[in-house]
Design an enzyme around this catalytic site. Structure first.
Site, PDB file in Angstrom:
ATOM      1  CG  HIS A  14      -0.239   0.197   2.515  1.00  0.00           C
ATOM      2  ND1 HIS A  14       0.568  -0.767   3.070  1.00  0.00           N
ATOM      3  CD2 HIS A  14      -0.197   1.255   3.363  1.00  0.00           C
ATOM      4  CE1 HIS A  14       1.063  -0.320   4.202  1.00  0.00           C
ATOM      5  NE2 HIS A  14       0.615   0.911   4.408  1.00  0.00           N
ATOM      6  CB  SER A 109       5.411  -6.304 -15.294  1.00  0.00           C
ATOM      7  OG  SER A 109       6.152  -5.630 -16.282  1.00  0.00           O
ATOM      8  CB  SER A 110       3.673  -5.248 -20.448  1.00  0.00           C
ATOM      9  OG  SER A 110       4.577  -4.194 -20.216  1.00  0.00           O
ATOM     10  CB  CYS A 111       8.835  -6.813 -18.666  1.00  0.00           C
ATOM     11  SG  CYS A 111       8.825  -7.341 -16.972  1.00  0.00           S
ATOM     12  CE1 TYR A 138       9.064  -6.542 -11.106  1.00  0.00           C
ATOM     13  CE2 TYR A 138       8.520  -6.271 -13.412  1.00  0.00           C
ATOM     14  CZ  TYR A 138       8.210  -6.076 -12.088  1.00  0.00           C
ATOM     15  OH  TYR A 138       7.055  -5.423 -11.742  1.00  0.00           O
TER      16      TYR A 138
HETATM   17  O1  GFB Z   1      10.837   3.032 -18.208  1.00  0.00           O
HETATM   18  P1  GFB Z   1      12.054   2.233 -18.486  1.00  0.00           P
HETATM   19  O2  GFB Z   1      13.148   2.319 -17.492  1.00  0.00           O
HETATM   20  O3  GFB Z   1      11.639   0.729 -18.606  1.00  0.00           O
HETATM   21  O4  GFB Z   1      12.669   2.679 -19.910  1.00  0.00           O
HETATM   22  P2  GFB Z   1      11.416  -0.440 -19.669  1.00  0.00           P
HETATM   23  C1  GFB Z   1      11.888   2.772 -21.079  1.00  0.00           C
HETATM   24  C2  GFB Z   1      12.723   3.339 -22.189  1.00  0.00           C
HETATM   25  O5  GFB Z   1      12.989   4.724 -21.918  1.00  0.00           O
HETATM   26  C3  GFB Z   1      14.099   2.680 -22.392  1.00  0.00           C
HETATM   27  C4  GFB Z   1      14.342   5.002 -22.118  1.00  0.00           C
HETATM   28  O6  GFB Z   1      14.366   2.571 -23.762  1.00  0.00           O
HETATM   29  C5  GFB Z   1      15.035   3.686 -21.751  1.00  0.00           C
HETATM   30  O7  GFB Z   1      16.361   3.648 -22.271  1.00  0.00           O
HETATM   31  N1  GFB Z   1      14.760   6.160 -21.308  1.00  0.00           N
HETATM   32  C6  GFB Z   1      15.141   7.354 -21.819  1.00  0.00           C
HETATM   33  C7  GFB Z   1      14.878   6.214 -19.979  1.00  0.00           C
HETATM   34  N2  GFB Z   1      15.560   8.174 -20.843  1.00  0.00           N
HETATM   35  C8  GFB Z   1      15.385   7.480 -19.683  1.00  0.00           C
HETATM   36  C9  GFB Z   1      15.635   7.822 -18.320  1.00  0.00           C
HETATM   37  O8  GFB Z   1      16.103   8.900 -17.971  1.00  0.00           O
HETATM   38  N3  GFB Z   1      15.333   6.872 -17.398  1.00  0.00           N
HETATM   39  C10 GFB Z   1      14.812   5.644 -17.741  1.00  0.00           C
HETATM   40  N4  GFB Z   1      14.522   4.774 -16.781  1.00  0.00           N
HETATM   41  N5  GFB Z   1      14.599   5.300 -19.030  1.00  0.00           N
HETATM   42  C11 GFB Z   1      11.070  -1.690 -17.440  1.00  0.00           C
HETATM   43  C12 GFB Z   1      11.499  -3.027 -16.931  1.00  0.00           C
HETATM   44  O9  GFB Z   1      11.498  -1.674 -18.733  1.00  0.00           O
HETATM   45  O10 GFB Z   1       9.667  -1.512 -17.471  1.00  0.00           O
HETATM   46  C13 GFB Z   1      10.740  -3.478 -15.766  1.00  0.00           C
HETATM   47  O11 GFB Z   1      12.901  -3.030 -16.760  1.00  0.00           O
HETATM   48  C14 GFB Z   1       9.272  -3.243 -15.862  1.00  0.00           C
HETATM   49  O12 GFB Z   1      11.015  -4.826 -15.544  1.00  0.00           O
HETATM   50  C15 GFB Z   1       8.964  -1.859 -16.351  1.00  0.00           C
HETATM   51  O13 GFB Z   1       8.668  -4.195 -16.698  1.00  0.00           O
HETATM   52  C16 GFB Z   1       7.493  -1.621 -16.570  1.00  0.00           C
HETATM   53  O14 GFB Z   1      10.061  -0.318 -20.280  1.00  0.00           O
HETATM   54  O15 GFB Z   1      12.533  -0.568 -20.635  1.00  0.00           O
END
Ligand code: GFB
Length: 310
Positions: A14, A109-111, A138
Site C-alpha cells: 500500500h 507486468s508487460s515485461c 523480474y
Molecule cells: O521506463 P524504463 O526504465 O523501462 O525505460 P522499460 C523505457 C525506455 O525509456 C528505455 C528510455 O528505452 C530507456 O532507455 N529512457 C530514456 C529512460 N531516458 C530514460 C531515463 O532517464 N530513465 C529511464 N529509466 N529510461 C522496465 C522493466 O522496462 O519496465 C521493468 O525493466 C518493468 O522490468 C517496467 O517491466 C514496466 O520499459 O525498458
C-alpha cells in the site's frame, strides 16, 4: 461477479504507487481495506506473512507489493529483483490459500512477454519466446506469480487471478534518476533543465523504441474492475492499446514542462525491448477501458511532481 461490499480487502504494497492508487479506488467500494506496515509483516519472510494473514483474515487480497524499477535498476540488481519478487508473491499467494481467501489478484507486468512478441501482444504470447535481457529476472519472477495463481486455481479451485499492466506512471512514482522508469525520470530531468536554463535534456538510449503508458489511477480502476468481474485461468492485459516512441514521449514532456531546449540522446544507455504494446481487447470486451490520455496524464503527473517531489 465478486461483490466487494462488506469484504475485508488486503492491499499488499500500500505504500507503493500502485498500492496507494488501489487503496484510493477501493474507498468507493464499501469494503474494509487492510494494510500492513513492514514492521507488522515483512513480505519476504514467510512466517511473518502467515502470522499476519491468520490474524487479520482478509476475504480478498490484491498483490501490488513488488520490487520494481526502471531499465537500469532491473539490469543492475538482477538478484534482488528475482529473489524479492519470488518471495513476496509465493508468501502472499500461499498464505492466502491457507487462510481461505475468496479472491486474489496478482499484479504482474508487460515485461513477462517475449522480447520479439508479435504486436500488439495478446495474453497467449506468454512463454512463446526469449525474454528481454535487461529485465528477464523480474519477468521470470512475475511469470512464476501468474503460474502460482493458475496452479492453485487448477489444484484447489480457488479464485486467484492475474493482471498484467503496461508501463505505469502517476502520483507517488519514484523520481530517483538511477532507479526510476522513463516518465518520472524525464519529468524530473526536464524540470531541472528548465530551472537551470540548460540548452539540452539527456534522454537514455536511441529514442526509437516504443512504449505504452497507463496512468496508475486507470490501472487501479482496472484492478478493481477485474476483482469484481473476472474469474478465469488466463491473466489479463491492462493497458491503453496505444504507444509512442521514447522521442515522442520526451517531446510531449518538454511541452508539459515548458522546456524549450533540445533532446540529447545517450546511446551508451540501454534501449531495452523494441516494443511492448499490449493487446487490450480482452479487458475491453469485458467492459473496461482506460480514461486518461497520455497528455492529460503527463500534466497531472508533472503537477504532482512539482507539488510533492521537486
Ligand atoms: O521506463 P524504463 O526504465 O523501462 O525505460 P522499460 C523505457 C525506455 O525509456 C528505455 C528510455 O528505452 C530507456 O532507455 N529512457 C530514456 C529512460 N531516458 C530514460 C531515463 O532517464 N530513465 C529511464 N529509466 N529510461 C522496465 C522493466 O522496462 O519496465 C521493468 O525493466 C518493468 O522490468 C517496467 O517491466 C514496466 O520499459 O525498458
Amino acid at each position: 461477479m465478486y461483490n466487494l461490499a462488506g469484504k475485508r480487502v488486503y492491499v499488499a504494497g500500500h505504500k507503493g504507487m500502485v498500492g496507494r492508487a488501489v487503496v484510493k479506488a477501493l474507498a468507493a467500494e464499501n469494503c474494509t481495506i487492510l494494510t500492513a506496515e513492514r514492521q507488522d509483516a515483512d513480505l519476504i519472510r514467510q512466517s511473518e506473512v502467515e502470522a499476519w494473514m491468520a490474524a487479520n483474515k482478509p476475504d480478498a487480497v490484491v498483490v501490488c507489493a513488488a520490487r520494481v524499477g526502471g531499465i537500469l535498476a532491473n539490469d543492475t540488481y538482477p538478484a534482488d529483483f528475482i529473489y524479492d519478487n519470488l518471495m513476496i508473491e509465493a508468501n502472499l499467494i500461499r498464505a492466502s490459500f491457507d487462510c481461505g481467501v475468496e479472491k486474489l489478484l496478482f499484479l504482474g507486468s508487460s515485461c513477462i512477454y517475449p522480447k520479439l512478441a508479435p504486436q500488439p501482444i495478446s495474453e497467449d504470447a506468454l512463454l512463446t519466446g526469449t525474454l528481454e535481457a535487461t529485465n528477464e529476472w523480474y519477468a521470470i519472477a512475475k511469470i512464476a506469480g501468474i503460474k502460482m495463481c493458475q496452479a492453485y486455481r487448477k489444484q484447489h479451485g480457488v479464485d486467484f487471478i492475474s493482471a498484467m499492466p503496461t508501463n505505469l506512471y502517476g502520483p507517488y512514482d519514484n523520481f530517483d534518476l538511477q532507479s526510476s522508469h522513463v516518465i518520472p525520470a524525464l519529468l524530473r530531468k526536464c524540470h531541472e533543465a528548465k530551472l537551470a536554463g540548460d540548452a539540452t535534456m539527456e534522454v537514455w538510449g536511441s529514442g526509437k523504441v516504443m512504449r505504452e503508458f497507463l496512468h496508475v489511477e486507470d490501472c487501479a480502476a482496472g484492478i478493481v474492475f477485474l476483482l469484481k468481474h473476472y474469474s478465469d485461468m488466463s491473466h489479463v492485459n491492462l493497458g491503453t492499446g496505444e504507444d509512442v516512441t521514447i522521442r515522442q514521449l520526451a517531446e510531449a514532456i518538454t511541452k508539459t514542462v515548458g522546456f524549450d531546449g533540445s533532446l540529447a540522446f545517450d546511446a551508451s544507455k540501454p534501449d531495452g525491448t523494441p516494443r511492448k504494446l499490449l493487446d487490450v481487447s480482452k479487458i475491453n470486451d469485458l467492459g473496461w477501458r482506460h480514461k486518461l490520455d497520455l497528455d492529460t496524464g503527463l500534466s497531472t503527473a508533472y503537477q504532482w511532481f512539482v507539488e510533492n517531489a521537486a
